[in-house]
Design an enzyme around this catalytic site. Structure first.
Site, PDB file in Angstrom:
ATOM      1  N   ASP A  63      11.602  -0.891   4.964  1.00 33.75           N
ATOM      2  CA  ASP A  63      11.326   0.010   3.843  1.00 33.75           C
ATOM      3  C   ASP A  63      11.499   1.429   4.395  1.00 33.75           C
ATOM      4  OD1 ASP A  63      10.212   1.685   1.932  1.00 33.75           O
ATOM      5  OD2 ASP A  63       8.636   0.267   1.368  1.00 33.75           O
TER       6      ASP A  63
ATOM      7  N   PHE B  50       2.536  -0.488   3.344  1.00 29.37           N
ATOM      8  CA  PHE B  50       2.327   0.061   2.004  1.00 29.37           C
ATOM      9  C   PHE B  50       1.966  -1.070   1.034  1.00 29.37           C
ATOM     10  CE2 PHE B  50       3.585   1.728  -2.145  1.00 29.37           C
ATOM     11  CZ  PHE B  50       2.860   2.911  -2.130  1.00 29.37           C
TER      12      PHE B  50
ATOM     13  N   ARG C 214      -2.624  14.621   3.295  1.00 35.50           N
ATOM     14  CA  ARG C 214      -1.245  14.341   3.719  1.00 35.50           C
ATOM     15  C   ARG C 214      -0.339  15.506   3.324  1.00 35.50           C
ATOM     16  NH1 ARG C 214       2.268   9.153   1.625  1.00 35.50           N
ATOM     17  NH2 ARG C 214       2.059  10.291  -0.324  1.00 35.50           N
TER      18      ARG C 214
ATOM     19  N   TYR D 142      13.059   8.834  -5.212  1.00 35.29           N
ATOM     20  CA  TYR D 142      12.368  10.012  -5.769  1.00 35.29           C
ATOM     21  C   TYR D 142      11.617  10.838  -4.745  1.00 35.29           C
ATOM     22  CZ  TYR D 142       8.850   6.281  -5.933  1.00 35.29           C
ATOM     23  OH  TYR D 142       8.040   5.216  -5.620  1.00 35.29           O
ATOM     24  N   LYS D 143      11.651  10.420  -3.483  1.00 33.99           N
ATOM     25  CA  LYS D 143      10.911  11.191  -2.462  1.00 33.99           C
ATOM     26  C   LYS D 143      11.845  12.244  -1.870  1.00 33.99           C
ATOM     27  CE  LYS D 143       7.959   7.214  -1.379  1.00 33.99           C
ATOM     28  NZ  LYS D 143       6.662   7.678  -1.861  1.00 33.99           N
TER      29      LYS D 143
HETATM   30  C1  LIG Z   1       6.541   2.860   1.665  1.00 32.70           C
HETATM   31  C2  LIG Z   1       6.666   2.816   0.178  1.00 32.70           C
HETATM   32  N1  LIG Z   1       7.320   1.799  -0.398  1.00 32.70           N
HETATM   33  C3  LIG Z   1       7.451   1.731  -1.751  1.00 32.70           C
HETATM   34  C4  LIG Z   1       6.903   2.699  -2.554  1.00 32.70           C
HETATM   35  C5  LIG Z   1       6.994   2.666  -4.048  1.00 32.70           C
HETATM   36  O1  LIG Z   1       7.732   1.671  -4.607  1.00 32.70           O
HETATM   37  P1  LIG Z   1       8.238   1.822  -6.129  1.00 32.70           P
HETATM   38  O2  LIG Z   1       9.412   2.758  -6.099  1.00 32.70           O
HETATM   39  O3  LIG Z   1       8.597   0.453  -6.526  1.00 32.70           O
HETATM   40  O4  LIG Z   1       7.127   2.400  -6.929  1.00 32.70           O
HETATM   41  C6  LIG Z   1       6.237   3.781  -1.983  1.00 32.70           C
HETATM   42  C7  LIG Z   1       5.658   4.822  -2.860  1.00 32.70           C
HETATM   43  O5  LIG Z   1       5.053   5.754  -2.460  1.00 32.70           O
HETATM   44  C8  LIG Z   1       6.109   3.828  -0.588  1.00 32.70           C
HETATM   45  O6  LIG Z   1       5.448   4.834  -0.015  1.00 32.70           O
END
Ligand SMILES: Cc1ncc(COP(=O)(O)O)c(C=O)c1O
Length: 408
Positions: free
Chosen positions: A194, A124, A367, A219-220
């Site tokens: 992650d 990412f 997606r 938030y996901k």
């Molecule tokens: C794998 C991954 N890491 C990190 C993030 C986002 O990071 P942040 O919460 O700092 O915006 C996302 C956002 O979609 C993501 O898919």
């Protein structure tokens, strides 16, 4: 593969009643909980209570009276069963990117004499950018990116940390966490995962699989609300030897002594930085509570069931108009799937216009995220039917669906 079959599967689903924990707008099929989780029914009233009674009436006394000061650890503790980690290994803090930076930096400093940060090509972007930022501060470090299948052989004695996204944000491909932890440890490297597309979507066992460090989005699938704070995990056995690069007063052993120099807390709190975002924490707690009474095994099985049903339905209805760009084996993917189509962006816009919300990732990927708590087999079937109709009648080919919006 029919609507009836989907309804039979829904009737047999042990998680079917969990859907009732969410506000799901009438006429919308929401397949983007892997980007922004749905709103839990209790969140609005809970936030009102925190704002009006705690902030409004009790003002600053709330830090003690309502225990605000402990919320980053207390609320993180609710993640313990979802992650297979001990509560004292978890914190809610910052954003995922900031947590990544903090733990990546801590990992590199924890392996002096090693200069390589190893990751997967196509990780990412924010993960790659955070590593690049760290390297700008420490130009002796190198970021090495290799293909997923080249990771084991790229692990050498120069690697300080292997950092990976467990479930790939695009393809949904899932790494074998235990095997990669073991491989990294065999050369003396640390691991940083992650878990943004994994937590709340697949079964995790951070302790059992030997994870060192991890971060993830709130938030996901965790339903904490737009821009919810992230979580971080530091294995208990490493906490005393690793330090946050952003030492702030909340990570101090005794913040309210107001001492002149930094002395880190002797536990996970050393990874805190500044004042916790109480309203965001309150919303995230409601999101985490949507998992109460839910076993991770059910989540894993439902993710597998929904994604497999959807793949079969789309392939049956669309034929070779679309190409599956996620692993076919459900054990090798998370809870989202992507299909490639030359006009993927426009097809997705046409779907959204019909109330079926997924998202698009370049170059041509549609997606679809399946949140085990609130998506149904009927959602999967109706979405597959709509994709097929839009592709077959070319209703994507309209000016309003072709122009790219800022957020895709
Ligand atoms: C794998 C991954 N890491 C990190 C993030 C986002 O990071 P942040 O919460 O700092 O915006 C996302 C956002 O979609 C993501 O898919």
């Amino acid at each position: 593969m029919t609507l009836d079959k989907a309804r039979q599967l829904d009737a047999a689903d042990p998680l079917r009643e969990m859907r009732d924990r969410f506000v799901l707008p009438e006429g919308i099929i929401y397949l983007d909980g892997n980007s922004l989780g749905a709103l839990p029914k209790v969140t609005s009233a809970h936030l009102r209570e925190i704002v009006e009674r705690q902030w409004g009436a009790d003002l600053i006394t709330s830090w003690n009276r309502h225990g605000w000061i402990d919320w980053p650890e207390r609320i993180a503790g609710k993640l313990s069963p979802l992650l297979g980690a001990k509560p004292n290994e978890l914190l809610i803090a910052d954003s995922t990117t900031v947590c990544l930076f903090k733990l990546l930096s801590a990992a590199v400093a924890g392996r002096p004499g090693r200069s390589t940060i190893l990751t997967q090509r196509g990780n990412f972007p924010t993960d790659l950018y955070a590593a690049e930022g760290l390297i700008r501060l420490h130009p002796n470090l190198v970021l090495k990116t290799v293909g997923a299948d080249e990771l084991p052989e790229a692990l050498g004695g120069d690697v300080a940390v292997l950092f990976l996204t467990h479930v790939d944000y695009r393809s949904g491909m899932r790494h074998d966490m235990a095997a990669l932890n073991a491989a990294a440890h065999s050369v003396g490297a640390l691991t940083l995962w992650d878990l943004s597309h994994s937590t709340g979507a697949v079964e995790l066992d951070l302790n059992g699989s030997g994870c060192d460090l991890a971060v993830g989005c709130g938030y996901k699938y965790l339903n904490g609300g737009p821009g919810a704070p992230a979580f971080l995990y530091v294995a208990e056995r490493l906490q005393a030897s690793l330090d946050s690069p952003i030492s702030g007063w909340m990570g101090h052993a005794n913040p309210f002594d107001f001492g002149p120099s930094f002395v880190p807390a002797d536990d996970i709190r050393r990874f805190l930085t500044g004042t916790p975002s109480i309203l965001s924490l309150a919303a995230l707690e409601c999101g985490l509570d949507t998992f109460s009474g839910v076993s991770c095994e059910w989540i894993e099985r439902k993710a597998e069931g929904l994604t497999s049903f959807f793949v079969e339905a789309v392939e049956t209805l669309c034929g070779d108009e679309v190409v599956l760009a996620s692993p076919r084996d459900p054990g090798l993917r998370g809870s989202h799937v992507v299909f490639a189509h030359a006009q993927g962006y426009a097809v997705m816009q046409a779907l959204i216009a019909r109330g079926i919300i997924g998202d698009f990732r370049p170059p041509n990927l549609m997606r679809f995220g399946f949140a085990p708590l609130y998506n149904s087999y009927e959602d999967a079937w109706l979405a597959a039917e709509a994709i097929s109709q839009i592709i077959h009648d070319h209703s994507w080919d309209r000016p309003q669906f072709l122009g790219r919006k800022r957020v895709t």
